[in-house]
Write an enzyme that holds these catalytic residues in place. Sequence first.
Site: not given
Length: 392
Positions: A16, A18-19, A44, A57, A173, A238, A246-247, A252-253, A273, A277, A279
């Site tokens: 995918h 995003d992955k 990123e 960074e 998916k 598909f 898709d971008a 995003r997941k 990260k 961090k 997060d």
Amino acid sequence: MPKNFVFSSESVAEGHPDKVSDYISDSVLDACLEQDPSSRVACETLVKSNQVVLAGEITTQAKLNYEEIVRSAIREIGYVNDDDVFHADQVFITNNLTSQSPDIAQGVDAKKAKGKDTAEQGAGDQGIMFGFACDETPELMPAALMFSHRIGREIARVRHGGRQAKWLRPDCKSQVSVRYEDGKIAEITAVVISTQHSADVSKKTIQDFMINKVIKKCLPKKLLTKNTQYLINPTGRFVIGGPQGDAGLTGRKIIVDTYGGAGRHGGGAFSGKDPSKVDRSAAYMCRWVAKNIVAAGLASKAELQVAYAIGYPEPVSVTVETFGTSSVSEEAIEAAVSEVFSFKPANIVKQLNLLRPIYRGTTNYGHFGKDDLPWEQTDKVAALKKAIKKFQ
């Protein structure tokens, strides 16, 4: 939530978009940590068509070939087919990585506070982080999400094997809906799979394979009933998928990465990260604590929230929620948790041994529910049981 309801969760495969971005970012992180465990990384990734853009960074002593890291990650995912527009050997790579801001570093780097003899590391950002566990599955994770991950992993296993279903392509998916009666799992009501495929395979071949060779292999037979719906490639075709279709962006997941919507999320993404961090590291810490609470029998469902201020080592709050399932008071559990665990960022890193190149193993099919990860260990059960006696 009512005791009788249907709950759904989805998973996305490594192909995918995003992955793909997440995996590239975590590959860069691991490469940094492998050479320099003190690396500060916030990487990123954007992917689209035949383009990869790195941004963020990084401050590290590691000497890296970023192009080689990117192409290797894409190759491992499986974008190597002759007809792939997004191809490991043909993508164009733009590198916009810079060093970490000294304004951030001054709040995070370990330093001696006034009146203190020892240096302490501050949190890498402000924010809230959650951890969750429940007794629905052996992994102490929500059932709908773990079922969805099982499907995704099996499809990936078959695709990488290369012998069965040669028509499979990396983008995919999966989604599973579970019906509860009186708060307990009764049946699976629907399974949805959308998988990328080559142009020369029929929809019936895909449907038969997914139902008989994947779903019925991965999911509990007793939960698949005559009422279960199987929705396989419901749009019918598909072929164009992945970054061509898709971008993709890192981070995003976040619901797929965590608890499939069954537990709350603080909003921060994980991939790319380093553990300074919070997060990432504090979310792993919260999962470790929540899982040990459930494994200790103190509750059948537990959620932990912590909050931090940037540059400050102590969390500003630690809260336990058991949704009415605890065998002792939540106040007693919170007190026991505070005695057994330390939530200071430096101590999180030390307790979970996080300055290692382990993060590519977290990227796909959830950051939780995998036995080989340090925050999945139930090694504090005895300590929690002992501590709880003091506060009952």
